[in-house]
Design a protein around this motif. Structure first.
Motif, PDB file in Angstrom:
ATOM      1  N   LYS A 254     -57.433-117.253  32.336  1.00 45.79           N
ATOM      2  CA  LYS A 254     -56.011-117.463  31.670  1.00 45.79           C
ATOM      3  C   LYS A 254     -54.833-116.783  31.929  1.00 45.79           C
ATOM      4  O   LYS A 254     -53.875-117.189  32.250  1.00 45.79           O
ATOM      5  N   ARG A 255     -54.991-115.513  31.921  1.00 41.67           N
ATOM      6  CA  ARG A 255     -54.081-114.341  31.973  1.00 41.67           C
ATOM      7  C   ARG A 255     -53.526-114.554  33.575  1.00 41.67           C
ATOM      8  O   ARG A 255     -52.445-114.590  33.938  1.00 41.67           O
ATOM      9  N   ILE A 256     -54.277-114.762  34.741  1.00 38.71           N
ATOM     10  CA  ILE A 256     -54.000-114.934  36.207  1.00 38.71           C
ATOM     11  C   ILE A 256     -53.163-116.260  36.087  1.00 38.71           C
ATOM     12  O   ILE A 256     -52.343-116.334  36.734  1.00 38.71           O
ATOM     13  N   TYR A 257     -53.711-117.485  35.594  1.00 39.60           N
ATOM     14  CA  TYR A 257     -53.371-118.686  35.491  1.00 39.60           C
ATOM     15  C   TYR A 257     -51.880-118.832  34.976  1.00 39.60           C
ATOM     16  O   TYR A 257     -50.749-119.101  35.781  1.00 39.60           O
ATOM     17  N   THR A 258     -51.715-118.211  34.030  1.00 44.58           N
ATOM     18  CA  THR A 258     -50.236-117.962  33.214  1.00 44.58           C
ATOM     19  C   THR A 258     -49.436-117.317  34.087  1.00 44.58           C
ATOM     20  O   THR A 258     -48.155-117.668  34.480  1.00 44.58           O
ATOM     21  N   SER A 259     -49.699-116.003  34.597  1.00 43.47           N
ATOM     22  CA  SER A 259     -48.743-115.108  35.361  1.00 43.47           C
ATOM     23  C   SER A 259     -48.561-115.814  36.442  1.00 43.47           C
ATOM     24  O   SER A 259     -47.282-115.930  37.271  1.00 43.47           O
ATOM     25  N   ALA A 260     -49.468-116.588  37.218  1.00 42.88           N
ATOM     26  CA  ALA A 260     -49.395-117.191  38.353  1.00 42.88           C
ATOM     27  C   ALA A 260     -48.174-118.532  38.393  1.00 42.88           C
ATOM     28  O   ALA A 260     -47.349-118.598  39.046  1.00 42.88           O
ATOM     29  N   GLN A 261     -48.426-119.204  37.139  1.00 43.07           N
ATOM     30  CA  GLN A 261     -47.425-120.192  36.873  1.00 43.07           C
ATOM     31  C   GLN A 261     -46.010-119.597  36.563  1.00 43.07           C
ATOM     32  O   GLN A 261     -45.120-120.087  37.091  1.00 43.07           O
ATOM     33  N   GLU A 262     -45.731-118.247  36.194  1.00 38.79           N
ATOM     34  CA  GLU A 262     -44.494-117.626  35.647  1.00 38.79           C
ATOM     35  C   GLU A 262     -43.874-117.290  37.247  1.00 38.79           C
ATOM     36  O   GLU A 262     -42.750-117.390  37.562  1.00 38.79           O
ATOM     37  N   TYR A 263     -44.688-116.597  37.913  1.00 35.57           N
ATOM     38  CA  TYR A 263     -44.271-116.185  39.103  1.00 35.57           C
ATOM     39  C   TYR A 263     -44.082-117.278  40.246  1.00 35.57           C
ATOM     40  O   TYR A 263     -43.079-117.135  41.049  1.00 35.57           O
ATOM     41  N   LEU A 264     -44.746-118.057  40.343  1.00 39.13           N
ATOM     42  CA  LEU A 264     -44.619-119.348  41.352  1.00 39.13           C
ATOM     43  C   LEU A 264     -44.372-120.912  40.825  1.00 39.13           C
ATOM     44  O   LEU A 264     -44.739-121.594  41.115  1.00 39.13           O
ATOM     45  N   TRP A 265     -43.213-120.568  39.662  1.00 37.47           N
ATOM     46  CA  TRP A 265     -42.836-121.736  39.225  1.00 37.47           C
ATOM     47  C   TRP A 265     -42.187-122.743  40.113  1.00 37.47           C
ATOM     48  O   TRP A 265     -41.954-123.870  39.922  1.00 37.47           O
ATOM     49  N   ASN A 266     -41.714-122.054  41.195  1.00 41.26           N
ATOM     50  CA  ASN A 266     -40.885-122.860  42.106  1.00 41.26           C
ATOM     51  C   ASN A 266     -41.972-123.468  43.218  1.00 41.26           C
ATOM     52  O   ASN A 266     -41.532-124.287  44.212  1.00 41.26           O
ATOM     53  N   TYR A 267     -43.199-123.284  43.047  1.00 47.31           N
ATOM     54  CA  TYR A 267     -44.135-124.162  43.833  1.00 47.31           C
ATOM     55  C   TYR A 267     -45.157-124.929  43.158  1.00 47.31           C
ATOM     56  O   TYR A 267     -46.293-124.609  42.803  1.00 47.31           O
ATOM     57  N   PRO A 268     -44.722-125.786  42.301  1.00 49.75           N
ATOM     58  CA  PRO A 268     -45.741-126.583  41.397  1.00 49.75           C
ATOM     59  C   PRO A 268     -46.770-127.144  42.232  1.00 49.75           C
ATOM     60  O   PRO A 268     -47.881-127.542  41.613  1.00 49.75           O
ATOM     61  N   GLU A 269     -46.539-127.562  43.578  1.00 48.83           N
ATOM     62  CA  GLU A 269     -47.737-128.290  44.258  1.00 48.83           C
ATOM     63  C   GLU A 269     -48.984-127.406  44.348  1.00 48.83           C
ATOM     64  O   GLU A 269     -50.140-127.941  44.786  1.00 48.83           O
ATOM     65  N   LEU A 270     -48.771-125.999  44.089  1.00 44.86           N
ATOM     66  CA  LEU A 270     -50.127-125.114  44.207  1.00 44.86           C
ATOM     67  C   LEU A 270     -50.916-125.554  42.983  1.00 44.86           C
ATOM     68  O   LEU A 270     -52.127-125.274  43.152  1.00 44.86           O
ATOM     69  N   PHE A 271     -50.503-126.192  41.899  1.00 50.23           N
ATOM     70  CA  PHE A 271     -51.339-126.011  40.825  1.00 50.23           C
ATOM     71  C   PHE A 271     -51.626-127.562  40.497  1.00 50.23           C
ATOM     72  O   PHE A 271     -52.234-128.222  39.498  1.00 50.23           O
ATOM     73  N   TYR A 272     -51.039-128.472  41.232  1.00 47.27           N
ATOM     74  CA  TYR A 272     -51.521-130.006  41.448  1.00 47.27           C
ATOM     75  C   TYR A 272     -53.144-130.028  41.300  1.00 47.27           C
ATOM     76  O   TYR A 272     -53.582-129.623  42.497  1.00 47.27           O
ATOM     77  N   ARG A 273     -53.410-130.974  40.451  1.00 45.37           N
ATOM     78  CA  ARG A 273     -54.921-131.166  40.584  1.00 45.37           C
ATOM     79  C   ARG A 273     -55.439-132.466  41.224  1.00 45.37           C
ATOM     80  O   ARG A 273     -56.483-132.583  41.796  1.00 45.37           O
ATOM     81  N   GLY A 274     -54.483-133.266  41.840  1.00 45.31           N
ATOM     82  CA  GLY A 274     -54.621-134.261  42.558  1.00 45.31           C
ATOM     83  C   GLY A 274     -55.171-134.103  43.913  1.00 45.31           C
ATOM     84  O   GLY A 274     -55.115-132.943  44.570  1.00 45.31           O
ATOM     85  N   ARG A 275     -55.231-135.192  44.837  1.00 42.38           N
ATOM     86  CA  ARG A 275     -55.587-134.830  46.199  1.00 42.38           C
ATOM     87  C   ARG A 275     -54.399-134.325  47.047  1.00 42.38           C
ATOM     88  O   ARG A 275     -53.171-134.516  46.619  1.00 42.38           O
ATOM     89  N   ARG A 276     -54.547-133.602  48.168  1.00 41.77           N
ATOM     90  CA  ARG A 276     -53.546-133.226  48.900  1.00 41.77           C
ATOM     91  C   ARG A 276     -52.703-134.029  49.655  1.00 41.77           C
ATOM     92  O   ARG A 276     -53.129-135.149  50.111  1.00 41.77           O
TER      93      ARG A 276
END
Length: 124
Positions: free
Chosen positions: A102-124
């Motif tokens: 959870k800590r890594i996920y939260t930090s990753a979202q904060e630092y990589l906020w400009n890349y929402p496609e990284l966290f998209y759960r759908g198909r590529r």
């Protein structure tokens, strides 16, 4: 593939003093980052399209893990009182792993906020 080298880590103000510890912590973090980004971050690195924010994210998370590993984690019964049966359990290692993710996920979202496609759960 390493997202950041030890030399670059130190240059950015990293606090881990030896390279062996850095490599160990970095492997753990990169594994978690690849897990939460569904391998997309690793694909970006393979394409030489890695966001520069990933370096600061790794500096932050490696420092967090290094500080966290000094705390002793106990599992099982932490205390027992035989007044009228009171048992306190320590945090399990599964709970700690979930908190770390959870800590890594939260930090990753904060630092990589400009890349929402990284966290998209759908198909590529």
């Amino acid at each position: 593939m390493q997202y950041i080298t030890y030399a670059r880590y130190v240059e950015l103000g990293g606090s881990v003093s030896d390279e062996a510890t850095f490599n160990s912590l970095q492997n753990r973090i990169e594994s978690k980052l690849n897990y939460i980004t569904f391998g997309r971050l690793e694909q970006m690195a393979d394409d030489d399209n890695l966001p520069s924010e990933i370096e600061m994210l790794e500096v932050d998370l490696i420092g967090f893990l290094d500080a966290d590993k000094t705390e002793t984690v106990k599992t099982g019964v932490q205390s027992y009182s035989n007044g009228i049966e009171s048992i306190t359990y320590a945090v399990s290692s599964d709970d700690i792993e979930k908190q770390l993710t959870k800590r890594i996920y939260t930090s990753a979202q904060e630092y990589l906020w400009n890349y929402p496609e990284l966290f998209y759960r759908g198909r590529r």
